[in-house]
Design a protein around this motif. Structure first.
Motif, PDB file in Angstrom:
ATOM      1  N   ALA A 150      -5.819   3.538   4.082  1.00  0.00           N
ATOM      2  CA  ALA A 150      -6.974   2.700   3.529  1.00  0.00           C
ATOM      3  C   ALA A 150      -7.254   1.364   4.279  1.00  0.00           C
ATOM      4  O   ALA A 150      -8.068   0.752   3.781  1.00  0.00           O
ATOM      5  N   THR A 174      -9.336  -1.312  -1.911  1.00  0.00           N
ATOM      6  CA  THR A 174      -9.640  -1.157  -3.383  1.00  0.00           C
ATOM      7  C   THR A 174      -8.273  -0.602  -3.848  1.00  0.00           C
ATOM      8  O   THR A 174      -7.919  -1.010  -5.024  1.00  0.00           O
ATOM      9  N   LYS A 175      -7.552   0.273  -3.311  1.00  0.00           N
ATOM     10  CA  LYS A 175      -6.225   0.971  -3.957  1.00  0.00           C
ATOM     11  C   LYS A 175      -5.143   0.308  -3.260  1.00  0.00           C
ATOM     12  O   LYS A 175      -4.791   0.710  -2.217  1.00  0.00           O
ATOM     13  N   THR A 176      -4.388  -0.520  -3.970  1.00  0.00           N
ATOM     14  CA  THR A 176      -3.203  -1.412  -3.800  1.00  0.00           C
ATOM     15  C   THR A 176      -2.213  -1.097  -4.590  1.00  0.00           C
ATOM     16  O   THR A 176      -2.362  -0.669  -5.997  1.00  0.00           O
ATOM     17  N   LEU A 224       0.979  -1.153   0.119  1.00  0.00           N
ATOM     18  CA  LEU A 224      -0.036  -0.080   0.079  1.00  0.00           C
ATOM     19  C   LEU A 224       0.793   1.468  -0.026  1.00  0.00           C
ATOM     20  O   LEU A 224       1.963   1.269   0.528  1.00  0.00           O
ATOM     21  N   LYS A 225       0.167   2.211  -0.597  1.00  0.00           N
ATOM     22  CA  LYS A 225       0.880   3.679  -0.514  1.00  0.00           C
ATOM     23  C   LYS A 225       0.957   4.217   1.176  1.00  0.00           C
ATOM     24  O   LYS A 225       1.824   4.832   1.495  1.00  0.00           O
TER      25      LYS A 225
END
Length: 121
Positions: free
Chosen positions: A20, A48-50, A15-16
Motif C-alpha cells: 500500500a 488508507t489501510k493501516t 502496516l500489514k
C-alpha cells in the motif's frame, strides 16, 4: 550545527504489507523487521489501510552528511529535548538523522535547540 525544518505534518503508522506504500512520494521512511512494518510519511500520503497510526508529527533533520565516525550528535539533541520534556521519534538514513516531535512541541523543541547553539534553517 544546522537543523533544517521539514515542511508539513507527518504520520507514523504500522502496516500489514508494503504493497500500500506509494513509493513515488517525495518523503517516506520504511522500517521492516521480523515483527512489523513501520512507515513514516506525509500525513496526506498515509495509506488508507493501516494497522495503527499516529498523526500530528513534525520533523527536522541535521543538515548535511554525517560521517559514521561522529559520536553523540543524536544523543545531545535528544538530551536537550528530554530536559525540556519533549519526546522524540528518531529516524536515521545513510546521510543524516531526522528527529520527529509532536506538532504541539515543535516550536518549543526548535527554540530549546536554538538556545543551545543550533542554527535552525
Amino acid at each position: 550545527m544546522d537543523l533544517k525544518r521539514i515542511e508539513g505534518q507527518l504520520t507514523v503508522c504500522k502496516l500489514k504489507s508494503t504493497a500500500a506504500i506509494d513509493l513515488n512520494q517525495e518523503f517516506y521512511f520504511i522500517g521492516k523487521t521480523d515483527e512489523e512494518i513501520s512507515l513514516v510519511c506525509k500525513t496526506e500520503d498515509t495509506p488508507t489501510k493501516t494497522l495503527e497510526r499516529d498523526d500530528g508529527w513534525r520533523a527536522f533533520r541535521i543538515q548535511g552528511t554525517l560521517d559514521f565516525s561522529l559520536i553523540g550528535i543524536l544523543s545531545k539533541i535528544s538530551s536537550i529535548l528530554a530536559e525540556n520534556k519533549i519526546g522524540i521519534f528518531a529516524v536515521s538514513t545513510y546521510n543524516t538523522d531526522y528527529i520527529l516531535v509532536k506538532e504541539e512541541n515543535f516550536d518549543a523543541a526548535l527554540m530549546a535547540l536554538e538556545k543551545n547553539g543550533y542554527n535552525i534553517v
